[in-house]
Write an enzyme that holds these catalytic residues in place. Structure first.
Site, PDB file in Angstrom:
ATOM      1  N   TRP A   1      86.038 -49.025 -49.736  1.00  0.00           N
ATOM      2  CA  TRP A   1      85.810 -47.942 -51.017  1.00  0.00           C
ATOM      3  C   TRP A   1      85.572 -48.807 -51.908  1.00  0.00           C
ATOM      4  O   TRP A   1      84.801 -48.223 -53.053  1.00  0.00           O
ATOM      5  CB  TRP A   1      86.975 -47.175 -51.305  1.00  0.00           C
ATOM      6  CG  TRP A   1      86.721 -46.005 -50.337  1.00  0.00           C
ATOM      7  CD1 TRP A   1      87.481 -45.491 -49.073  1.00  0.00           C
ATOM      8  CD2 TRP A   1      86.094 -44.779 -50.223  1.00  0.00           C
ATOM      9  NE1 TRP A   1      87.163 -44.453 -48.618  1.00  0.00           N
ATOM     10  CE2 TRP A   1      86.335 -43.832 -49.329  1.00  0.00           C
ATOM     11  CE3 TRP A   1      85.137 -44.499 -51.312  1.00  0.00           C
ATOM     12  CZ2 TRP A   1      85.329 -42.622 -49.155  1.00  0.00           C
ATOM     13  CZ3 TRP A   1      84.165 -43.028 -51.238  1.00  0.00           C
ATOM     14  CH2 TRP A   1      84.488 -42.241 -50.195  1.00  0.00           C
TER      15      TRP A   1
ATOM     16  N   LYS B   1      94.593 -43.512 -51.542  1.00  0.00           N
ATOM     17  CA  LYS B   1      95.241 -42.237 -51.179  1.00  0.00           C
ATOM     18  C   LYS B   1      96.528 -42.972 -50.583  1.00  0.00           C
ATOM     19  O   LYS B   1      96.581 -43.795 -49.711  1.00  0.00           O
ATOM     20  CB  LYS B   1      94.299 -41.500 -50.048  1.00  0.00           C
ATOM     21  CG  LYS B   1      93.101 -40.908 -50.723  1.00  0.00           C
ATOM     22  CD  LYS B   1      92.237 -40.416 -49.720  1.00  0.00           C
ATOM     23  CE  LYS B   1      90.969 -40.069 -50.207  1.00  0.00           C
ATOM     24  NZ  LYS B   1      90.119 -39.681 -49.354  1.00  0.00           N
TER      25      LYS B   1
ATOM     26  N   LYS C   1      96.438 -36.163 -45.631  1.00  0.00           N
ATOM     27  CA  LYS C   1      95.560 -35.985 -44.677  1.00  0.00           C
ATOM     28  C   LYS C   1      95.323 -37.344 -43.557  1.00  0.00           C
ATOM     29  O   LYS C   1      94.888 -37.156 -42.553  1.00  0.00           O
ATOM     30  CB  LYS C   1      94.050 -35.660 -45.512  1.00  0.00           C
ATOM     31  CG  LYS C   1      93.322 -36.757 -46.259  1.00  0.00           C
ATOM     32  CD  LYS C   1      92.497 -37.572 -45.322  1.00  0.00           C
ATOM     33  CE  LYS C   1      91.964 -38.674 -46.229  1.00  0.00           C
ATOM     34  NZ  LYS C   1      91.090 -39.700 -45.690  1.00  0.00           N
TER      35      LYS C   1
ATOM     36  N   ASP D   1      89.248 -32.640 -46.584  1.00  0.00           N
ATOM     37  CA  ASP D   1      88.806 -33.813 -46.029  1.00  0.00           C
ATOM     38  C   ASP D   1      89.123 -33.860 -44.771  1.00  0.00           C
ATOM     39  O   ASP D   1      88.787 -35.044 -44.013  1.00  0.00           O
ATOM     40  CB  ASP D   1      89.840 -34.612 -46.837  1.00  0.00           C
ATOM     41  CG  ASP D   1      89.294 -36.364 -46.875  1.00  0.00           C
ATOM     42  OD1 ASP D   1      88.066 -36.587 -46.281  1.00  0.00           O
ATOM     43  OD2 ASP D   1      89.698 -37.274 -47.536  1.00  0.00           O
TER      44      ASP D   1
ATOM     45  N   SER E   1      86.421 -42.761 -39.242  1.00  0.00           N
ATOM     46  CA  SER E   1      87.952 -42.662 -39.800  1.00  0.00           C
ATOM     47  C   SER E   1      88.915 -43.618 -39.205  1.00  0.00           C
ATOM     48  O   SER E   1      89.247 -43.700 -38.206  1.00  0.00           O
ATOM     49  CB  SER E   1      88.601 -41.030 -39.297  1.00  0.00           C
ATOM     50  OG  SER E   1      89.822 -41.089 -39.710  1.00  0.00           O
TER      51      SER E   1
ATOM     52  N   ASN F   1      92.076 -43.632 -39.817  1.00  0.00           N
ATOM     53  CA  ASN F   1      93.338 -43.114 -39.343  1.00  0.00           C
ATOM     54  C   ASN F   1      93.163 -42.863 -37.965  1.00  0.00           C
ATOM     55  O   ASN F   1      94.047 -42.803 -37.048  1.00  0.00           O
ATOM     56  CB  ASN F   1      93.772 -42.321 -40.380  1.00  0.00           C
ATOM     57  CG  ASN F   1      94.265 -43.000 -41.532  1.00  0.00           C
ATOM     58  OD1 ASN F   1      95.452 -43.621 -41.421  1.00  0.00           O
ATOM     59  ND2 ASN F   1      93.419 -42.948 -42.649  1.00  0.00           N
TER      60      ASN F   1
END
Length: 327
Positions: free
Chosen positions: A11, A102, A186, A238, A248, A250
């Site tokens: 990110w 996050k 999330k 999200d 993703s 996760n």
């Protein structure tokens, strides 16, 4: 705007790329011994972006801090408090901070903005930038919506207006507690989605979306936030990028967990599950999905991971029948 992005992983490198391409004067910082920094230094790119030549790459933290009017931090959430000890050695009293990350601190249950405030940063100079979107989509020109939130209304408006583009439409967040909890939570739901994929139960993802958001809403409300934030961009908004996307981390972690494979990249949902479980106990909130993830990831069991995951799902289905919107 003069901006320094601290952290040049997935990110962090994207944020530097994005802001530079939209007219800002950007420094990108990473530790000299960090692999992500070394790749950018040696090749000028990583698997996600190629750094524009206008971006100044540095491993000198003081240089990066002194350059910036606005400091954006994008690192592992559990390392934030220690990192802030390094940052606050310098004069940052007139700097604005934006957390593009996050998570919840496991050892304290603190939201990440609270970690900054406890480190001596003025809460009126702290904002968070969260919401859906994958770098692989953004770099192909596929737009999305995101949120900037802060306890300071003027700051979030100023940042959102400065950062907006035809690639990212920003909204002003109205609930810092809910925004941060939702963004962190999330990732826990993303692990469950991966477990469902690994077990061949992908059709349960719709139920996961409904029940997961409701569970997180209860926690937000108990902590003093707005439960409706669970249904906004920071959390439910999200879910597509977290529960369904091949990109993703996760979701992929959960999928590999079922087969007993090791996931080499960061899955923030694992420590977040531990932090949320503790918050649920502190505030007296039932978090069955979160607790199932915690037991699968941290519980002592000699069962193979696939059987452990299936047992966790069975326990959820065996719970007493309740009203759908019980509180």
């Amino acid at each position: 705007m003069k901006i320094s992005v601290l952290g040049c992983g997935r990110w962090g490198s994207f944020i530097a790329w994005y802001l530079c391409n939209h007219g800002h004067d950007v420094y990108s910082w990473g530790p000299e011994d960090d692999y992500s920094y070394q790749v950018l230094r040696d090749t000028g790119k990583n698997e996600y972006v190629s750094l524009d030549e206008r971006i100044h790459l540095t491993c000198d933290l003081q240089e990066a801090i002194e350059h910036a009017e606005t400091i954006i931090i994008s690192i592992s959430s559990q390392g934030l408090r220690g990192f802030m000890k390094r940052i606050t050695k310098f004069d940052v009293s007139k700097k604005d901070f934006v957390l593009c990350m996050k998570g919840i601190e496991v050892s304290t249950g603190c939201r990440l903005s609270e970690v900054l405030v406890e480190s001596g940063i003025d809460p009126n100079r702290v904002a968070v930038w969260v919401g859906p979107g994958h770098i692989q989509a953004f770099t192909q020109g596929i737009p999305n919506c995101m949120v900037i939130d802060s306890a300071n209304p003027e700051l979030k408006v100023r940042l959102a207006n400065a950062f907006k583009s035809d690639l990212i439409r920003f909204y002003y967040g109205e609930d810092l507690i809910g925004t941060e909890i939702g963004a962190a939570a999330k990732n826990v739901m993303g692990i469950v989605a991966g477990i469902l994929d690994g077990c061949g139960y992908a059709s349960l993802k719709g139920s996961l979306m409904a029940r997961g958001a409701r569970e997180v809403a209860r926690l937000m409300k108990a902590m003093g936030g707005n439960e409706l934030s669970a249904y906004g961009l920071a959390h439910l908004g999200d879910y597509e990028a977290t529960l369904f996307s091949e990109f993703s981390h996760n979701r992929r972690y959960g999928e590999m967990l079922v087969s007993g494979e090791k996931f080499a990249k960061l899955a923030e949902g694992v420590p977040t599950a531990a932090a949320m479980k503790a918050l649920g106990e502190r505030y007296g909130v039932e978090l069955p999905i979160t607790c199932a993830v915690y037991e699968i990831c941290y519980g002592e069991s000699e069962l193979p991971y696939r059987e452990r995951c299936l047992k966790g799902l069975e326990k959820l289905f065996a719970r007493d029948t309740k009203s759908e919107f019980y509180s």
